[in-house]
Write an enzyme that holds these catalytic residues in place. Sequence first.
Site, PDB file in Angstrom:
ATOM      1  N   ARG A  86     -46.273 -23.032 -13.355  1.00  0.00           N
ATOM      2  CA  ARG A  86     -46.587 -22.430 -12.299  1.00  0.00           C
ATOM      3  C   ARG A  86     -45.436 -21.960 -11.375  1.00  0.00           C
ATOM      4  NH1 ARG A  86     -49.405 -26.860  -8.757  1.00  0.00           N
ATOM      5  NH2 ARG A  86     -47.657 -27.991  -9.816  1.00  0.00           N
ATOM      6  N   ASN A 103     -52.900 -25.450 -11.044  1.00  0.00           N
ATOM      7  CA  ASN A 103     -53.316 -26.087 -12.077  1.00  0.00           C
ATOM      8  C   ASN A 103     -54.792 -26.200 -12.040  1.00  0.00           C
ATOM      9  OD1 ASN A 103     -50.858 -26.469 -13.203  1.00  0.00           O
ATOM     10  ND2 ASN A 103     -50.403 -28.540 -12.191  1.00  0.00           N
TER      11      ASN A 103
END
Length: 99
Positions: free
Chosen positions: A25, A43
Site C-alpha cells: 500500500r 487492504n
Amino acid sequence: MGRSMSGTRRASLRIEGKVQGVFFRESARVEATRLGLTGWVRNRPDGSVEAVVEGEPAVLEEFIRWCHRGPSQARVSGVQRTDGEATGEFSHFNVERTS
C-alpha cells in the site's frame, strides 16, 4: 464536480497474491504520487489489495503495470481491473486504513 475531467480516466483494481504485509500500500502511494495520480489503496479482508486510481490514460497504464509487480517482496498473482469515467473527487492519493 464542476471541474472538467476531459481526458482523465478511473481504474478500480483488485491486486491478488502475496500483497499484504509487504509494504504494497505505501509503495503504491509513493508510485501513484510520483506519477501524479489521485485515489486510494487499501487492504481487503480476503488478503488482496484494492485501489481506485484516476489520471491520464497513459499514466494509469504505467501505474497498473507497476501493480502487476508491486514492491520487491510482493508476489502478485493477478490484477482485476474495471475502467470508468474519472469523477475528480480525489485531490491526492492516500492509503486508507482498514477497520
